[in-house]
Design a protein around this motif. Sequence first.
Motif, mmCIF file in Angstrom:
data_model
loop_
_atom_site.group_PDB
_atom_site.id
_atom_site.type_symbol
_atom_site.label_atom_id
_atom_site.label_comp_id
_atom_site.label_asym_id
_atom_site.label_seq_id
_atom_site.Cartn_x
_atom_site.Cartn_y
_atom_site.Cartn_z
ATOM 1 N N ALA A 7 0.830 -1.202 0.000
ATOM 2 C CA ALA A 7 0.000 0.000 0.000
ATOM 3 C C ALA A 7 0.868 1.258 0.000
ATOM 4 N N PRO A 8 0.386 2.370 -0.591
ATOM 5 C CA PRO A 8 1.168 3.612 -0.584
ATOM 6 C C PRO A 8 1.338 4.209 0.809
ATOM 7 N N VAL A 9 0.477 3.803 1.745
ATOM 8 C CA VAL A 9 0.693 4.097 3.165
ATOM 9 C C VAL A 9 0.576 2.784 3.916
ATOM 10 N N ARG A 10 1.630 2.375 4.580
ATOM 11 C CA ARG A 10 1.588 1.170 5.406
ATOM 12 C C ARG A 10 1.135 1.577 6.800
ATOM 13 N N ALA A 11 0.110 0.909 7.296
ATOM 14 C CA ALA A 11 -0.436 1.246 8.615
ATOM 15 C C ALA A 11 -0.663 -0.033 9.403
ATOM 16 N N TRP A 12 -0.073 -0.110 10.588
ATOM 17 C CA TRP A 12 -0.258 -1.285 11.436
ATOM 18 C C TRP A 12 0.012 -0.915 12.891
ATOM 19 N N ILE A 13 -0.363 -1.799 13.775
ATOM 20 C CA ILE A 13 -0.170 -1.586 15.213
ATOM 21 C C ILE A 13 0.864 -2.577 15.710
ATOM 22 N N GLU A 14 1.829 -2.075 16.483
ATOM 23 C CA GLU A 14 2.819 -2.959 17.095
ATOM 24 C C GLU A 14 3.227 -2.392 18.446
ATOM 25 N N ASP A 15 3.128 -3.203 19.455
ATOM 26 C CA ASP A 15 3.634 -2.864 20.789
ATOM 27 C C ASP A 15 3.171 -1.487 21.268
ATOM 28 N N GLY A 16 1.895 -1.211 21.096
ATOM 29 C CA GLY A 16 1.342 0.035 21.588
ATOM 30 C C GLY A 16 1.489 1.222 20.664
ATOM 31 N N GLY A 18 0.856 2.976 16.827
ATOM 32 C CA GLY A 18 0.263 2.978 15.506
ATOM 33 C C GLY A 18 1.324 3.456 14.526
ATOM 34 N N ARG A 19 1.780 2.571 13.660
ATOM 35 C CA ARG A 19 2.866 2.903 12.737
ATOM 36 C C ARG A 19 2.295 3.323 11.385
ATOM 37 N N LEU A 20 2.728 4.455 10.893
ATOM 38 C CA LEU A 20 2.375 4.966 9.574
ATOM 39 C C LEU A 20 3.654 5.174 8.771
ATOM 40 N N VAL A 21 3.742 4.511 7.628
ATOM 41 C CA VAL A 21 4.922 4.644 6.781
ATOM 42 C C VAL A 21 4.475 5.069 5.388
ATOM 43 N N LEU A 22 4.912 6.244 4.948
ATOM 44 C CA LEU A 22 4.659 6.683 3.582
ATOM 45 C C LEU A 22 5.478 5.799 2.654
ATOM 46 N N ALA A 30 6.067 11.163 -2.274
ATOM 47 C CA ALA A 30 5.182 12.284 -2.583
ATOM 48 C C ALA A 30 3.731 11.890 -2.332
ATOM 49 N N LEU A 31 2.983 12.805 -1.738
ATOM 50 C CA LEU A 31 1.622 12.515 -1.296
ATOM 51 C C LEU A 31 0.625 12.542 -2.450
ATOM 52 N N THR A 32 -0.249 11.561 -2.473
ATOM 53 C CA THR A 32 -1.391 11.531 -3.372
ATOM 54 C C THR A 32 -2.671 11.662 -2.551
ATOM 55 N N HIS A 33 -3.778 11.870 -3.247
ATOM 56 C CA HIS A 33 -5.066 11.941 -2.552
ATOM 57 C C HIS A 33 -5.336 10.636 -1.810
ATOM 58 N N GLU A 34 -5.035 9.507 -2.440
ATOM 59 C CA GLU A 34 -5.244 8.213 -1.788
ATOM 60 C C GLU A 34 -4.454 8.118 -0.487
ATOM 61 N N MET A 35 -3.208 8.580 -0.501
ATOM 62 C CA MET A 35 -2.377 8.515 0.701
ATOM 63 C C MET A 35 -2.951 9.367 1.820
ATOM 64 N N VAL A 36 -3.441 10.538 1.474
ATOM 65 C CA VAL A 36 -4.056 11.406 2.475
ATOM 66 C C VAL A 36 -5.251 10.722 3.111
ATOM 67 N N GLU A 37 -6.072 10.083 2.297
ATOM 68 C CA GLU A 37 -7.252 9.398 2.820
ATOM 69 C C GLU A 37 -6.856 8.216 3.706
ATOM 70 N N LEU A 38 -5.812 7.498 3.332
ATOM 71 C CA LEU A 38 -5.352 6.373 4.139
ATOM 72 C C LEU A 38 -4.823 6.843 5.488
ATOM 73 N N LEU A 39 -4.065 7.939 5.499
ATOM 74 C CA LEU A 39 -3.567 8.498 6.757
ATOM 75 C C LEU A 39 -4.725 8.921 7.654
ATOM 76 N N ALA A 40 -5.692 9.613 7.072
ATOM 77 C CA ALA A 40 -6.830 10.084 7.856
ATOM 78 C C ALA A 40 -7.627 8.915 8.433
ATOM 79 N N ALA A 41 -7.824 7.866 7.631
ATOM 80 C CA ALA A 41 -8.589 6.702 8.102
ATOM 81 C C ALA A 41 -7.889 6.017 9.267
ATOM 82 N N ALA A 42 -6.558 5.897 9.186
ATOM 83 C CA ALA A 42 -5.816 5.263 10.271
ATOM 84 C C ALA A 42 -5.931 6.082 11.556
#
Length: 359
Positions: A7-16, A18-22, A30-42
């Motif tokens: 995914a263009p934004v990797r989002a997962w939970i580990e050891d307390g 919330g990890r977000l990786v562009l 570089a940010l796309t609209h999809e990436m912004v939406e994924l960050l906001a959802a997480a």
Amino acid sequence: MSEPTEAPVRAWIEDGLGRLVLNRPRALNALTHEMVELLAAALDDWEHDPAVGAVVLSGAGERGLCAGGDIRAIHEDARTGGGQASTAFWRAEYRLNARIARYPKPYVALMDGIVMGGGVGVSAHGSVRIVTERSKVAMPETGIGFVPDVGGTYLLALAPGELGTHLALTGAALGARDALVCGLADHFVPSARLPAFLDALRGGSVAEAVRAQVGEAPPGQLEEQREWIDHCYAADTVEEILDRLLASGAPAAGQAAATLLTKSPTALKVTLAALRRARGLGPLERVLEQEYRVSSAALSSPDLVEGIRAQVIDKDRDPRWSPATLTEVTEELVARFFAPLGAGELALAADDFPQEVPW
């Protein structure tokens, strides 16, 4: 939760955490609209999740956190699509910037390597902002005929003296120490210690992790340049700023003047006006609303398409600005960038505004 990889934004939970990786390293994340939406959802998912004590943002690859928005897509949209995709992107992006600034859990941004434009928006509004010796933080928009956005005019207006004006107009990149001086970062952690910093976050509090790994940033440049910067950029117009820079006698001031002469004259004047107006607007949300007006207006300005063409598409580094000189950029032209949008305003919610605004 297992760690996603494609995914263009990797989002997962580990050891307390919330990890977000562009995750667009070939495009320097570089940010796309999809990436912004994924960050906001997480962020929405994790706000009330007891498994998440803090959020950590970082970038994939070796070059940096994020080089900004996907300006190739903006160029194509402005040239052939009428700008609707770009305004939709900015609407979502600016809402995300405000969301990050108000997030109720620690939001830790690892500003390692290149952090520019939209990358500043997803990091410098966080509650814990980490820079390293590799950090290069900048708002370089005037070089593509655009104006600092993503809350950049809010952040730069709060910088000491006229440092923010210097940075907004020239687009100069900051190292770690200067980012700290300007209030765009909170702590310096050597890049070699980032893995240990993440380990400490997993095992304890954010404050404890910072205390364990924070170091002394290498020397910067801006503190010793404050005298000429504060004097020159306090002028009322871009023309007078240029005159003061050229008369200063400081070599760095002369270099700044030469840099300004390569930027879009329209973008320079609109940027100065945006910064000065931002100082009186109050909280971040009000400034983001102003930036949305300015960004929307820029789509119909010839300089945005031309600036991206020269810097990114054709890469000839020879933009043909229109108007070509500062004297041709009238007050009426600048005022058009701040015109109300009626039903199209960004109109961010006011519920979380602070009682006291630090201006």
